[in-house]
Write a protein that holds these residues in place. Sequence first.
Motif, PDB file in Angstrom:
ATOM      1  N   UNK A  53      51.154  52.101  66.075  1.00  0.00           N
ATOM      2  CA  UNK A  53      50.231  51.889  64.965  1.00  0.00           C
ATOM      3  C   UNK A  53      50.606  50.641  64.192  1.00  0.00           C
ATOM      4  N   UNK A  54      49.607  49.865  63.847  1.00  0.00           N
ATOM      5  CA  UNK A  54      49.810  48.707  62.990  1.00  0.00           C
ATOM      6  C   UNK A  54      49.499  49.088  61.566  1.00  0.00           C
ATOM      7  N   UNK A  55      50.397  48.794  60.673  1.00  0.00           N
ATOM      8  CA  UNK A  55      50.226  49.139  59.274  1.00  0.00           C
ATOM      9  C   UNK A  55      49.829  47.899  58.482  1.00  0.00           C
ATOM     10  N   UNK A  56      48.767  48.054  57.715  1.00  0.00           N
ATOM     11  CA  UNK A  56      48.323  46.977  56.823  1.00  0.00           C
ATOM     12  C   UNK A  56      48.881  47.230  55.434  1.00  0.00           C
ATOM     13  N   UNK A  57      49.581  46.275  54.882  1.00  0.00           N
ATOM     14  CA  UNK A  57      50.131  46.424  53.544  1.00  0.00           C
ATOM     15  C   UNK A  57      49.044  46.207  52.497  1.00  0.00           C
ATOM     16  N   UNK A  58      49.244  46.818  51.334  1.00  0.00           N
ATOM     17  CA  UNK A  58      48.279  46.652  50.246  1.00  0.00           C
ATOM     18  C   UNK A  58      48.149  45.183  49.859  1.00  0.00           C
ATOM     19  N   UNK A  59      49.235  44.412  50.050  1.00  0.00           N
ATOM     20  CA  UNK A  59      49.201  42.988  49.716  1.00  0.00           C
ATOM     21  C   UNK A  59      48.317  42.180  50.657  1.00  0.00           C
ATOM     22  N   UNK A  60      47.866  42.797  51.767  1.00  0.00           N
ATOM     23  CA  UNK A  60      47.007  42.088  52.717  1.00  0.00           C
ATOM     24  C   UNK A  60      45.533  42.160  52.333  1.00  0.00           C
ATOM     25  N   UNK A  61      45.189  42.984  51.356  1.00  0.00           N
ATOM     26  CA  UNK A  61      43.795  43.124  50.918  1.00  0.00           C
ATOM     27  C   UNK A  61      43.552  42.142  49.772  1.00  0.00           C
ATOM     28  N   UNK A  62      43.093  40.950  50.140  1.00  0.00           N
ATOM     29  CA  UNK A  62      43.062  39.821  49.210  1.00  0.00           C
ATOM     30  C   UNK A  62      41.733  39.727  48.473  1.00  0.00           C
ATOM     31  N   UNK A  63      41.822  39.325  47.204  1.00  0.00           N
ATOM     32  CA  UNK A  63      40.673  39.076  46.340  1.00  0.00           C
ATOM     33  C   UNK A  63      40.807  37.645  45.843  1.00  0.00           C
ATOM     34  N   UNK A  64      39.793  36.821  46.127  1.00  0.00           N
ATOM     35  CA  UNK A  64      39.874  35.384  45.865  1.00  0.00           C
ATOM     36  C   UNK A  64      38.821  35.008  44.829  1.00  0.00           C
ATOM     37  N   UNK A  65      39.251  34.413  43.732  1.00  0.00           N
ATOM     38  CA  UNK A  65      38.337  34.062  42.648  1.00  0.00           C
ATOM     39  C   UNK A  65      37.636  32.743  42.943  1.00  0.00           C
ATOM     40  N   UNK A  66      36.708  32.375  42.070  1.00  0.00           N
ATOM     41  CA  UNK A  66      36.000  31.095  42.204  1.00  0.00           C
ATOM     42  C   UNK A  66      36.981  29.925  42.181  1.00  0.00           C
ATOM     43  N   UNK A  67      38.053  30.069  41.394  1.00  0.00           N
ATOM     44  CA  UNK A  67      39.036  28.995  41.252  1.00  0.00           C
ATOM     45  C   UNK A  67      40.143  29.065  42.295  1.00  0.00           C
ATOM     46  N   UNK A  68      39.942  29.910  43.326  1.00  0.00           N
ATOM     47  CA  UNK A  68      40.903  30.068  44.421  1.00  0.00           C
ATOM     48  C   UNK A  68      42.195  30.755  44.004  1.00  0.00           C
ATOM     49  N   UNK A  69      42.224  31.417  42.847  1.00  0.00           N
ATOM     50  CA  UNK A  69      43.360  32.274  42.510  1.00  0.00           C
ATOM     51  C   UNK A  69      43.241  33.538  43.349  1.00  0.00           C
ATOM     52  N   UNK A  70      44.321  33.913  44.004  1.00  0.00           N
ATOM     53  CA  UNK A  70      44.295  35.020  44.951  1.00  0.00           C
ATOM     54  C   UNK A  70      45.174  36.161  44.465  1.00  0.00           C
ATOM     55  N   UNK A  71      44.599  37.339  44.379  1.00  0.00           N
ATOM     56  CA  UNK A  71      45.331  38.555  44.048  1.00  0.00           C
ATOM     57  C   UNK A  71      45.053  39.570  45.151  1.00  0.00           C
ATOM     58  N   UNK A  72      45.587  40.770  44.997  1.00  0.00           N
ATOM     59  CA  UNK A  72      45.276  41.796  45.984  1.00  0.00           C
ATOM     60  C   UNK A  72      44.992  43.114  45.293  1.00  0.00           C
ATOM     61  N   UNK A  73      44.537  44.073  46.074  1.00  0.00           N
ATOM     62  CA  UNK A  73      44.074  45.347  45.549  1.00  0.00           C
ATOM     63  C   UNK A  73      45.195  46.049  44.784  1.00  0.00           C
ATOM     64  N   UNK A  74      44.839  46.557  43.626  1.00  0.00           N
ATOM     65  CA  UNK A  74      45.801  47.239  42.760  1.00  0.00           C
ATOM     66  C   UNK A  74      45.295  48.655  42.500  1.00  0.00           C
ATOM     67  N   UNK A  75      46.000  49.647  43.012  1.00  0.00           N
ATOM     68  CA  UNK A  75      45.581  51.046  42.839  1.00  0.00           C
ATOM     69  C   UNK A  75      46.453  51.782  41.825  1.00  0.00           C
TER      70      UNK A  75
END
Length: 654
Positions: A53-75
Amino acid sequence: MKKLLLAFFSISLFSQLTAQVAPKNSGITPPRTQSLKASDTITGGAGKKSSKDKKAKIQDYLIISRENDTTFVDTTLTIQKEYKFNYLRRDNFGLMPFSNLGQTYNSLTYNFRNTGLMPIFGARARHFNYMEIEDINYYRVPTPLTELFFKTAFEQGQLVDAFFTVNTSPRLNFSVAYKGLRSLGKYQNILTSTGNFRFTTNYRTKDNRYNIRGHIVMQDLLNEENGGLLDDPSIENFETGSEEFLERSFLEVNFQDAENIIKGKRFHLEHDYKIVKKKDTLSKNKLSLGHIMSFEDKYYQYDQTAANTFFGESYRSRNLRDRATLENFYNQVQLNYSNNTIGDLQFNISNNNYNYGYDRLVVQNGDTITNRLKGDIFSAGGKYHKQYKGFDLEGEAGINISGDFEGNFLKAKASFKLNKDFSATASINHSSKVPNYNTLLYQSNYIDYNWQNNFNNVETEQLAFQLKSDKIVNISADYSTISDFVYFKKEETSGQVKAFQNNNTINYLRVRLDKEIRVGKFALNNTILYQNVNDNDSILNVPEFTVRNTLYYSSHLFKKAMYLQTGVTFNYFTKYYMNAYNPLLAEFYVQTERQYGEFPRLDFFINAKIRQTRIFLKAEHFNSSFTGYDFYSAPNNPYRDFIVRFGIVWNFFM
């Protein structure tokens, strides 16, 4: 269509996603990723664990703003998530909501930082939930991601925000979302019905030379309007707390046959091609060509069955309709150059083709009021970004070089990060811009609401500072000067609201302090805003102090199967001449007849997180019945009474 979309999302969506926004950097720098303390991983397939099984980390779910600032999903569940669990889905400190969900907000504070070169569409009271270009995010996910946001409303309605995104390949992403609301409200004729549809996509070629992203947004925001409570006797019946009128629908309003709506659709595209590509970290030069194209078509419409003397005399007695439209087609060509020594540079040339106005000509006092403002504006600008010895330096400038509207702006910013906990930022901003379209030209079936003005540009200068330290305190301060400020106010002769321009300079200071104090499992989160205005004409009115304090307890329960957060939030602002609301213009206007404020608002909440699901329960304004009925969102428009509401944010990672 709305019901079909909601049904589709409701079947497929589980669990919750909320993005934390990283500090903005220059739009011409590479994306950044912010890390969370959580160590979540998402298993593939049906969730069976095996070595294959391949595990995807929460840090791999990227959210990119208009200004190219990149964050990831926060639960995670934090007090900031409690502040953002509302109709706008952002912290609404400094905004005073009206009684019904989906209505407008009265602003308790203003930010005069501006980098626009064009006038903007009017009906600003209806734009709090209108999603602009900078409000749209783009995504990159290893597996499909879904979200369902739900919150109860006020009588016969609900609020739902459904979202889905998928990468069909590592280089191609799609997302689709819809936020829908219907709420009847407690007072007569204040039903709200809103919808925000969003579709985004982004793609990059295998060699990363070509990148493209774009979005389609379609929005319709409808409010029934009642003009507020009648001065006599409804205001007295409300403020005395008469038991008969605790059923708010018994209170008389100014009219019950009006509604306004703002509709808009936007098609936006950004793409760039790397002419000279950095091959490794030692490569010194990078050159790319970029292009932005955006088309937006929107209108604001006011409908009323019968003319009402509330707005004065009218040209017709029945079936009144006022409609203002704007079509704007924008193109920008960019040349981006990066060098390890000089930093990142951008030069751009832009064109705005605009067409604003009405479908008829009006003759008033022998003068013909034109029905359209249209033309082409050509602009030039540039950006700069450089990291130098611990400092992060940014600059941006723009100027209109041809066309009927003059305008220019200049922005400079310097940031310094001493360590992981302490950072400082200083910025300066100058702006000269034509005021909003509806102050320049307005037409209506109501006689006093027809004008054509030739106002000067509004000139603003702002100096801002920010110190951030979670261990000590977060402080931000800005000082603004505003010349030739344009505002709405009642005209003395007609008693109706019109646009005016102030010839004097206004000086405006804001200082905000944010600090959380923790003792064990208890915490006290504090936000204090101080404002001071030097304005002899009493045009820019804000409360001197605005305060929010939250005392809360948080802890894991049931062998850490659930995370609980519960507490009380106190909101308060000092008395001031609160702006009044005009539903015909969908604008707030200056009034100096009565001060409002100094009423506490207490909310009790219980929030819980179970796996990646967050549940929110709140008793809003539970002190409304015993601290006095003097709570208003605007003159003649009371704030909401005590009510219990709940909601959920639910995520699913496939």
